[in-house]
Design a protein around this motif. Structure first.
Motif, PDB file in Angstrom:
ATOM      1  N   ILE A  24      35.305 102.299  70.573  1.00 55.70           N
ATOM      2  CA  ILE A  24      34.919 102.862  69.276  1.00 55.70           C
ATOM      3  C   ILE A  24      36.162 103.214  68.459  1.00 55.70           C
ATOM      4  CG2 ILE A  24      33.837 104.842  68.133  1.00 55.70           C
ATOM      5  CD1 ILE A  24      31.705 104.770  70.308  1.00 55.70           C
ATOM      6  N   GLU A  25      37.167 103.774  69.110  1.00 55.40           N
ATOM      7  CA  GLU A  25      38.416 104.071  68.400  1.00 55.40           C
ATOM      8  C   GLU A  25      38.972 102.806  67.752  1.00 55.40           C
ATOM      9  OE1 GLU A  25      41.484 106.466  70.399  1.00 55.40           O
ATOM     10  OE2 GLU A  25      39.928 106.971  71.861  1.00 55.40           O
ATOM     11  N   LYS A  26      38.996 101.723  68.514  1.00 55.36           N
ATOM     12  CA  LYS A  26      39.511 100.441  68.007  1.00 55.36           C
ATOM     13  C   LYS A  26      38.636  99.925  66.869  1.00 55.36           C
ATOM     14  CE  LYS A  26      41.338  95.981  69.400  1.00 55.36           C
ATOM     15  NZ  LYS A  26      41.875  95.810  68.076  1.00 55.36           N
ATOM     16  N   MET A  27      37.330 100.058  67.015  1.00 58.51           N
ATOM     17  CA  MET A  27      36.422  99.611  65.958  1.00 58.51           C
ATOM     18  C   MET A  27      36.710 100.354  64.644  1.00 58.51           C
ATOM     19  SD  MET A  27      32.833  99.391  68.072  1.00 58.51           S
ATOM     20  CE  MET A  27      31.834  98.673  66.764  1.00 58.51           C
ATOM     21  N   ILE A  28      36.946 101.650  64.752  1.00 56.98           N
ATOM     22  CA  ILE A  28      37.241 102.444  63.558  1.00 56.98           C
ATOM     23  C   ILE A  28      38.577 102.017  62.960  1.00 56.98           C
ATOM     24  CG2 ILE A  28      37.765 104.781  62.723  1.00 56.98           C
ATOM     25  CD1 ILE A  28      35.609 105.762  64.756  1.00 56.98           C
ATOM     26  N   ASP A  30      39.954  99.160  63.199  1.00 52.27           N
ATOM     27  CA  ASP A  30      39.811  97.807  62.653  1.00 52.27           C
ATOM     28  C   ASP A  30      38.871  97.743  61.454  1.00 52.27           C
ATOM     29  OD1 ASP A  30      41.501  97.006  64.684  1.00 52.27           O
ATOM     30  OD2 ASP A  30      39.915  96.101  65.914  1.00 52.27           O
ATOM     31  N   GLY A  31      38.275  98.889  61.081  1.00 48.68           N
ATOM     32  CA  GLY A  31      37.407  98.930  59.921  1.00 48.68           C
ATOM     33  C   GLY A  31      36.059  98.252  60.125  1.00 48.68           C
ATOM     34  N   LYS A  32      35.543  98.317  61.336  1.00 45.99           N
ATOM     35  CA  LYS A  32      34.221  97.721  61.610  1.00 45.99           C
ATOM     36  C   LYS A  32      33.132  98.440  60.826  1.00 45.99           C
ATOM     37  CE  LYS A  32      35.497  94.726  64.746  1.00 45.99           C
ATOM     38  NZ  LYS A  32      35.333  93.310  64.621  1.00 45.99           N
ATOM     39  N   GLU A  33      32.014  97.761  60.675  1.00 41.85           N
ATOM     40  CA  GLU A  33      30.878  98.318  59.941  1.00 41.85           C
ATOM     41  C   GLU A  33      30.330  99.556  60.650  1.00 41.85           C
ATOM     42  OE1 GLU A  33      29.527  97.215  57.030  1.00 41.85           O
ATOM     43  OE2 GLU A  33      31.165  95.767  56.901  1.00 41.85           O
ATOM     44  N   CYS A  34      29.852 100.498  59.842  1.00 38.43           N
ATOM     45  CA  CYS A  34      29.283 101.741  60.381  1.00 38.43           C
ATOM     46  C   CYS A  34      28.144 101.461  61.362  1.00 38.43           C
ATOM     47  CB  CYS A  34      28.778 102.630  59.248  1.00 38.43           C
ATOM     48  SG  CYS A  34      30.091 103.315  58.242  1.00 38.43           S
ATOM     49  N   GLU A  35      27.316 100.481  61.040  1.00 43.61           N
ATOM     50  CA  GLU A  35      26.177 100.158  61.899  1.00 43.61           C
ATOM     51  C   GLU A  35      26.633  99.783  63.304  1.00 43.61           C
ATOM     52  OE1 GLU A  35      22.353  97.135  62.157  1.00 43.61           O
ATOM     53  OE2 GLU A  35      23.573  97.144  60.351  1.00 43.61           O
ATOM     54  N   GLU A  36      27.683  98.974  63.403  1.00 44.16           N
ATOM     55  CA  GLU A  36      28.213  98.568  64.715  1.00 44.16           C
ATOM     56  C   GLU A  36      28.731  99.784  65.484  1.00 44.16           C
ATOM     57  OE1 GLU A  36      30.813  94.994  64.858  1.00 44.16           O
ATOM     58  OE2 GLU A  36      30.457  94.945  62.690  1.00 44.16           O
ATOM     59  N   ILE A  37      29.428 100.648  64.785  1.00 44.09           N
ATOM     60  CA  ILE A  37      29.994 101.849  65.416  1.00 44.09           C
ATOM     61  C   ILE A  37      28.878 102.764  65.900  1.00 44.09           C
ATOM     62  CG2 ILE A  37      31.371 103.932  65.004  1.00 44.09           C
ATOM     63  CD1 ILE A  37      33.016 102.162  62.984  1.00 44.09           C
ATOM     64  N   LEU A  38      27.863 102.944  65.069  1.00 47.11           N
ATOM     65  CA  LEU A  38      26.754 103.827  65.449  1.00 47.11           C
ATOM     66  C   LEU A  38      25.967 103.278  66.636  1.00 47.11           C
ATOM     67  CD1 LEU A  38      25.578 104.960  61.918  1.00 47.11           C
ATOM     68  CD2 LEU A  38      26.754 106.346  63.647  1.00 47.11           C
ATOM     69  N   ILE A  39      25.862 101.968  66.741  1.00 47.46           N
ATOM     70  CA  ILE A  39      25.199 101.368  67.915  1.00 47.46           C
ATOM     71  C   ILE A  39      25.970 101.728  69.179  1.00 47.46           C
ATOM     72  CG2 ILE A  39      24.737  99.163  69.080  1.00 47.46           C
ATOM     73  CD1 ILE A  39      23.969  98.067  66.247  1.00 47.46           C
TER      74      ILE A  39
END
Length: 90
Positions: A24-28, A30-39
């Protein structure tokens, strides 16, 4: 389930959880979509709940079924287990 098996299962789940949190840290970053992070956050919440359930189950079994005599179960011990279960369920 033996105590050692439970410990190993819990440790493995916690290690997996650490990996998910790093992901999740990496996703944030990398600017991933909120939906992906929330999943992923929902998956972590579910995993934490499962770990807690395993620990509560082991605690209850250890406290309530460890009696080696035919004596009635200690009322205070039962109250303590019930309080633990209620606190976890909040």
């Amino acid at each position: 389930m033996a105590v050692q098996d439970s410990k190993k299962k819990i440790i493995n789940r916690l290690r997996t959880l650490k990996g998910h949190i790093s992901g999740i840290e990496k996703m944030i970053e990398d600017g991933k979509e909120c939906e992906e992070i929330l999943i992923q956050i929902a998956a972590i919440k579910s995993s934490i709940h499962k770990i807690g359930t395993i620990i509560v189950e082991e605690h209850a079994l250890e406290c309530l079924l460890k009696e080696e005599t035919d004596e009635p179960m200690d009322k205070e011990k039962v109250k303590k287990v019930i309080k633990t279960l209620i606190n976890y369920a909040k």
